[in-house]
Enzyme design. Structure first.
Site, PDB file in Angstrom:
ATOM      1  N   ASP A 240      -4.143   0.875   4.146  1.00 16.64           N
ATOM      2  CA  ASP A 240      -3.719   2.277   4.251  1.00 16.64           C
ATOM      3  C   ASP A 240      -4.857   3.177   4.725  1.00 16.64           C
ATOM      4  O   ASP A 240      -6.036   2.823   4.618  1.00 16.64           O
ATOM      5  CB  ASP A 240      -3.272   2.797   2.876  1.00 16.64           C
ATOM      6  CG  ASP A 240      -1.921   2.216   2.467  1.00 16.64           C
ATOM      7  OD1 ASP A 240      -1.452   1.276   3.135  1.00 16.64           O
ATOM      8  OD2 ASP A 240      -1.372   2.704   1.468  1.00 16.64           O
ATOM      9  N   HIS A 381      -7.441  -0.645   1.723  1.00 12.83           N
ATOM     10  CA  HIS A 381      -7.694   0.517   2.599  1.00 12.83           C
ATOM     11  C   HIS A 381      -8.741   0.137   3.632  1.00 12.83           C
ATOM     12  O   HIS A 381      -9.830  -0.306   3.256  1.00 12.83           O
ATOM     13  CB  HIS A 381      -8.196   1.706   1.762  1.00 12.83           C
ATOM     14  CG  HIS A 381      -7.194   2.144   0.741  1.00 12.83           C
ATOM     15  ND1 HIS A 381      -7.034   1.489  -0.451  1.00 12.83           N
ATOM     16  CD2 HIS A 381      -6.281   3.145   0.757  1.00 12.83           C
ATOM     17  CE1 HIS A 381      -6.063   2.081  -1.141  1.00 12.83           C
ATOM     18  NE2 HIS A 381      -5.598   3.089  -0.436  1.00 12.83           N
TER      19      HIS A 381
HETATM   20 ZN    ZN Z   1      -3.023   6.687   1.524  1.00 12.21          ZN
END
Ligand code: ZN
Length: 421
Positions: A240, A381
């Site tokens: 993400d 991430h």
């Molecule tokens: Zn996010």
């Protein structure tokens, strides 16, 4: 499909006030006397609403021309009125007609050239305006598209600095299977260019509100070349908040390990990292929507929610020729309003590596591999170096446990295939 008929070759024949139908579709007026030459071709569609409108307009143009020039004598040249047209009927029963009017004035020794357009929906018996076929969100995109087109194609005639102040009208337009055409008559936009300005907008840049076969034809930049044994355990790595400066290396790591992942990206970074993202797509990775600028979407109103999603879809499509089908809510935060208003699959996760929190690569690896099961989705991430380093270790460990790496889209397909099997 296009019929374009010029009358010029017929004008040598001398008729006076002669109105004659060539056939059901085309009306022709040819006329010559000592002061004027008239050659008019215009279509009859068989649909009263549009035919009346065209007849009325042609009559006005013809009468105005005669009033102005019939009695004016110039010994060397005659004034001329020529009208021709293009006619196009689309598969979805839309008739689109452009009429070109050309007047050569012997009075002023100048010529005038302009067009009129007519768009008619047979099914609805309705003369269409652009608002009938392009919704508000897409109408808003048009000025920017026009500006870009004008700079590219008419840049030498138009003062680029003034473009942003122009309030465009969309009175003149036509459509075919590939483009929306918007026209401006001479001096509507600039006095420096004395012909009609034609702007081509590919239909895949704007969604038409009516059914158009074109929608199905939109190309998808999605290589589906991963061969997957659906009976083996699968897992989806998801990343993400990127892309970032670490994403490129991560894509390389995935490729070296014969793995793929899914990147839930924010729209505001798409243009900056377009090369990286193109490479991600080429390598078989998936891109998902993660809002435009990471707003907390349960806390915004519906307009902003819509804006955050569609702006991201649009920029990904325009930049990468790719359409995400999966959406991951920012902060994993989701409510019923979002479920009802987001037209994408909402994808959360089963395994949270907490890579944003833990500084130790081994800790991240352990969280990603310890309890992971078949069909799990792992959250990471791609905004930190340590995540890239962790992925280098995670992939071999999970492979050792018998996992195959798939994208979220593939994982969804596998679920379906297994339940059907
Ligand atoms: Zn996010």
């Amino acid at each position: 499909m296009y019929k374009k008929i010029f009358i010029f070759t017929l004008i040598i024949l001398l008729f006076s006030g002669c109105k004659k139908d060539i056939n059901e579709d085309v009306n022709t007026v040819i006329e010559e006397n000592k002061n004027i030459i008239v050659g008019i071709n215009y279509p009859t569609t068989g649909y009263k609403k549009i035919d009346n409108l065209i007849n009325k307009d042609i009559e006005i143009i013809y009468n105005n021309f005669k009033d102005e020039y019939e009695s004016f004598s110039n010994l060397t040249t005659k004034s001329e009125l020529n009208i021709d047209y293009t006619y196009n009927k689309l598969d979805n029963n839309i008739i689109t007609i452009t009429i070109n009017i050309y007047i050569n004035s012997s009075k002023l020794d100048t010529s005038i050239n302009y067009i009129k357009t007519y768009n008619y929906d047979i099914n609805k018996n309705k003369i269409l305006t652009l608002n009938d076929i392009v919704d508000n969100d897409n109408i808003k995109k048009i000025p920017k598209i026009i500006n870009t087109y004008l700079i590219k194609n008419y840049g030498e005639f138009i003062n680029i600095n003034e473009l942003n102040n122009i309030e465009y009208n969309y009175e003149l337009f036509s459509i075919d299977n590939d483009y929306l055409y918007i026209y401006y008559n001479p001096s509507e936009i600039t006095d420096n260019y004395d012909d009609i300005i034609e702007i081509l907008i590919p239909l895949n840049k704007i969604n038409l509100s009516f059914e158009n076969n074109q929608k199905e034809k939109i190309k998808q930049n999605v290589p589906v070349n991963n061969v997957i044994d659906i009976n083996k355990k699968v897992v989806a790595l998801t990343f993400d908040d990127g892309p970032s400066k670490y994403t490129d290396e991560l894509i390389n790591v995935l490729k070296e390990n014969d793995a793929v992942g899914t990147f839930f990206i924010t729209g505001n970074k798409v243009e900056i990292y377009s090369d990286t993202l193109n490479k991600a797509i080429k390598n078989g990775n998936e891109l998902g929507n993660h809002s435009y600028n990471h707003k907390w979407l349960t806390k915004v109103n519906n307009d902003e929610l819509h804006n955050q999603i569609t702006k991201t879809q649009d920029i990904i499509y325009e930049t990468l020729n790719y359409t995400p089908t999966n959406f991951r809510p920012t902060y994993g935060s989701i409510n019923n309003n979002m479920r009802n208003n987001i037209n994408l699959n909402i994808v959360l996760w089963n395994v949270d590596t907490m890579d944003w929190k833990y500084k130790s690569v081994d800790k991240i690896v352990s969280r990603a591999t310890k309890n992971t099961k078949d069909l799990d989705i792992i959250l990471m991430h791609d905004t930190r170096k340590r995540t890239v380093d962790a992925v280098k270790k995670i992939i071999p460990v999970l492979k050792e446990q018998g996992f195959t790496f798939v994208t979220v889209r593939e994982l969804q397909e596998i679920k379906k295939l297994r339940s059907n099997g």
